[in-house]
Enzyme design. Sequence first.
Site, PDB file in Angstrom:
ATOM      1  N   HIS A 113     -21.722 -44.005 -25.500  1.00  0.00           N
ATOM      2  CA  HIS A 113     -23.180 -44.076 -25.360  1.00  0.00           C
ATOM      3  C   HIS A 113     -23.810 -43.448 -26.598  1.00  0.00           C
ATOM      4  CE1 HIS A 113     -27.168 -43.827 -23.942  1.00  0.00           C
ATOM      5  NE2 HIS A 113     -27.149 -42.541 -23.620  1.00  0.00           N
ATOM      6  N   CYS A 173     -28.365 -44.384 -18.441  1.00  0.00           N
ATOM      7  CA  CYS A 173     -27.612 -44.724 -19.665  1.00  0.00           C
ATOM      8  C   CYS A 173     -26.170 -45.127 -19.375  1.00  0.00           C
ATOM      9  CB  CYS A 173     -27.654 -43.561 -20.649  1.00  0.00           C
ATOM     10  SG  CYS A 173     -29.300 -42.999 -21.029  1.00  0.00           S
ATOM     11  N   ASN A 221     -31.579 -43.858 -28.771  1.00  0.00           N
ATOM     12  CA  ASN A 221     -30.975 -44.034 -27.454  1.00  0.00           C
ATOM     13  C   ASN A 221     -31.716 -45.145 -26.712  1.00  0.00           C
ATOM     14  OD1 ASN A 221     -30.161 -43.836 -24.802  1.00  0.00           O
ATOM     15  ND2 ASN A 221     -30.255 -41.599 -24.714  1.00  0.00           N
TER      16      ASN A 221
HETATM   17  C1  LIG Z   1     -32.765 -32.870 -27.383  1.00  0.00           C
HETATM   18  C2  LIG Z   1     -31.798 -32.401 -28.442  1.00  0.00           C
HETATM   19  C3  LIG Z   1     -31.871 -33.348 -29.638  1.00  0.00           C
HETATM   20  C4  LIG Z   1     -32.220 -31.022 -28.909  1.00  0.00           C
HETATM   21  O1  LIG Z   1     -31.309 -30.561 -29.901  1.00  0.00           O
HETATM   22  P1  LIG Z   1     -30.694 -29.096 -29.797  1.00  0.00           P
HETATM   23  O2  LIG Z   1     -29.857 -28.908 -30.976  1.00  0.00           O
HETATM   24  O3  LIG Z   1     -30.025 -28.993 -28.448  1.00  0.00           O
HETATM   25  O4  LIG Z   1     -31.972 -28.202 -29.907  1.00  0.00           O
HETATM   26  P2  LIG Z   1     -32.436 -27.057 -28.932  1.00  0.00           P
HETATM   27  O5  LIG Z   1     -32.887 -27.643 -27.642  1.00  0.00           O
HETATM   28  O6  LIG Z   1     -31.375 -26.013 -28.906  1.00  0.00           O
HETATM   29  O7  LIG Z   1     -33.699 -26.540 -29.736  1.00  0.00           O
HETATM   30  C5  LIG Z   1     -33.586 -25.882 -30.966  1.00  0.00           C
HETATM   31  C6  LIG Z   1     -34.983 -25.603 -31.479  1.00  0.00           C
HETATM   32  O8  LIG Z   1     -35.558 -26.840 -31.946  1.00  0.00           O
HETATM   33  C7  LIG Z   1     -36.825 -27.047 -31.349  1.00  0.00           C
HETATM   34  N1  LIG Z   1     -37.068 -28.469 -31.207  1.00  0.00           N
HETATM   35  C8  LIG Z   1     -36.854 -29.259 -30.122  1.00  0.00           C
HETATM   36  N2  LIG Z   1     -37.221 -30.521 -30.393  1.00  0.00           N
HETATM   37  C9  LIG Z   1     -37.644 -30.522 -31.687  1.00  0.00           C
HETATM   38  C10 LIG Z   1     -38.138 -31.532 -32.522  1.00  0.00           C
HETATM   39  N3  LIG Z   1     -38.262 -32.810 -32.131  1.00  0.00           N
HETATM   40  N4  LIG Z   1     -38.462 -31.212 -33.791  1.00  0.00           N
HETATM   41  C11 LIG Z   1     -38.344 -29.947 -34.242  1.00  0.00           C
HETATM   42  N5  LIG Z   1     -37.898 -28.941 -33.473  1.00  0.00           N
HETATM   43  C12 LIG Z   1     -37.550 -29.227 -32.200  1.00  0.00           C
HETATM   44  C13 LIG Z   1     -36.737 -26.317 -30.035  1.00  0.00           C
HETATM   45  O9  LIG Z   1     -38.021 -26.001 -29.547  1.00  0.00           O
HETATM   46  C14 LIG Z   1     -35.938 -25.104 -30.396  1.00  0.00           C
HETATM   47  O10 LIG Z   1     -36.768 -24.162 -30.997  1.00  0.00           O
HETATM   48  P3  LIG Z   1     -36.553 -22.580 -30.713  1.00  0.00           P
HETATM   49  O11 LIG Z   1     -35.172 -22.292 -31.227  1.00  0.00           O
HETATM   50  O12 LIG Z   1     -37.639 -21.963 -31.500  1.00  0.00           O
HETATM   51  O13 LIG Z   1     -36.664 -22.430 -29.232  1.00  0.00           O
HETATM   52  C15 LIG Z   1     -30.338 -32.336 -27.920  1.00  0.00           C
HETATM   53  O14 LIG Z   1     -30.214 -31.260 -27.019  1.00  0.00           O
HETATM   54  C16 LIG Z   1     -29.906 -33.588 -27.235  1.00  0.00           C
HETATM   55  O15 LIG Z   1     -29.737 -34.637 -27.858  1.00  0.00           O
HETATM   56  N6  LIG Z   1     -29.649 -33.535 -25.906  1.00  0.00           N
HETATM   57  C17 LIG Z   1     -29.222 -34.674 -25.141  1.00  0.00           C
HETATM   58  C18 LIG Z   1     -30.414 -35.483 -24.723  1.00  0.00           C
HETATM   59  C19 LIG Z   1     -30.034 -36.836 -24.157  1.00  0.00           C
HETATM   60  O16 LIG Z   1     -29.054 -37.404 -24.539  1.00  0.00           O
HETATM   61  N7  LIG Z   1     -30.808 -37.363 -23.242  1.00  0.00           N
HETATM   62  C20 LIG Z   1     -30.524 -38.632 -22.673  1.00  0.00           C
HETATM   63  C21 LIG Z   1     -30.915 -38.664 -21.294  1.00  0.00           C
HETATM   64  S1  LIG Z   1     -29.607 -38.580 -20.136  1.00  0.00           S
END
Ligand SMILES: CC(C)(COP(=O)(O)OP(=O)(O)OC[C@H]1O[C@@H](n2cnc3c(N)ncnc32)[C@H](O)[C@@H]1OP(=O)(O)O)[C@@H](O)C(=O)NCCC(=O)NCCS
Length: 330
Positions: free
Chosen positions: A257, A115, A287
């Site tokens: 980004h 990215c 993304n």
């Molecule tokens: C992936 C992302 C959206 C998850 O959001 P978050 O707020 O960090 O959520 P968490 O990982 O803390 O998960 C919170 C809960 O939601 C759940 N959850 C994860 N994905 C879910 C989805 N698509 N729908 C519903 N629930 C979901 C998790 O299982 C977790 O449940 P739990 O509390 O029972 O364990 C976020 O971390 C993110 O955007 N990270 C960056 C990813 C990125 O930019 N990648 C690019 C590659 S470099």
Amino acid sequence: MSAYRTRVAGTGSYLPPDLITNKDLEKLVDTNDQWIRERTGITHRHKALPDQCTSDLAYEATLRALKDACLTAQDIDCIIVGTVTGDYQTPSTACVLQAKLGLTAIPAVDVNAACSGFIYILSMADAYIRMGMYKNILIVGAETITRFINYKDRETCILFGDGAGAWIVSRTDADAKDVIYSSHLRAEGSLGDLFIRPSGGAKVPLSQKVLDEGTHWFQMKGREIFKNAVRTMSATCYDALEFNKISADKVDWLVPHQANSRIMEAVADHFKFPKEKVISIVHEMGNTSAATVPVAFDFARQDGRIQRGQTILLTAFGAGLTAGSAVLKF
Ligand SMILES: CC(C)(COP(=O)(O)OP(=O)(O)OC[C@H]1O[C@@H](n2cnc3c(N)ncnc32)[C@H](O)[C@@H]1OP(=O)(O)O)[C@@H](O)C(=O)NCCC(=O)NCCS
């Protein structure tokens, strides 16, 4: 001191017509529209048509950038593509694009910085131009990442979409004002496993076992990436401001980004940077990896926010982990 500087001569972007909405994803994995909007800001993403590849998206974005720059393909003397989802492992997507543009002989190369790819290729193009090697370089961030996403993995499949953004960057005089000021790049290879396609490369070649276990899809540790994204994008932005001796209030727009609206807000908070000066279109494309920065930039030009003469700060992070920033006067 170089005799040349680099200016952005033209920009263009292309998002394919098919959409993946949050409602579509609700049918595939245990998720819901409200969760996706609240946790990421995304409402839909674009998906390449079955007969479109990364080079096709790059081609469309290139035509628009050429038109904007009032140049033709024959004016391009070097092509650099940032992608991690190229048409083939080899040849490079840049070479495929060169042929599609009807060009021969000029150099063409892909860069894998995920990215952060667009910031990396912008810095390379700027260096080539300052060295006097080329006059008009085509740089493209382009991905068909939906082809490499596991639509059974709710954490990754909600995030990603396809698209391409292209710039023509051109030689200008050493004393010109509307130029790329600087770029700052980083990588932390020890954090490579936070976003990885574990199989399908030389380490674990494709096999029936790989396909059965699904280790050829992108895998992600989302929460860890989130923290590192805010940390590294903020750090490279500070590097950029300090190097150029400008304060954040002298920046007209921050184009980060587009991974997650909460990440962009956290970076702006870190800087005490006004949120209304952050370009965010993640809601309508998700993304698109190396394409997000040039696509967001181009959208903001089209809707009149980004204008010639403004000071713009670009920043990105990605798999690797990589990160980077660039400052330019457009
Ligand atoms: C992936 C992302 C959206 C998850 O959001 P978050 O707020 O960090 O959520 P968490 O990982 O803390 O998960 C919170 C809960 O939601 C759940 N959850 C994860 N994905 C879910 C989805 N698509 N729908 C519903 N629930 C979901 C998790 O299982 C977790 O449940 P739990 O509390 O029972 O364990 C976020 O971390 C993110 O955007 N990270 C960056 C990813 C990125 O930019 N990648 C690019 C590659 S470099």
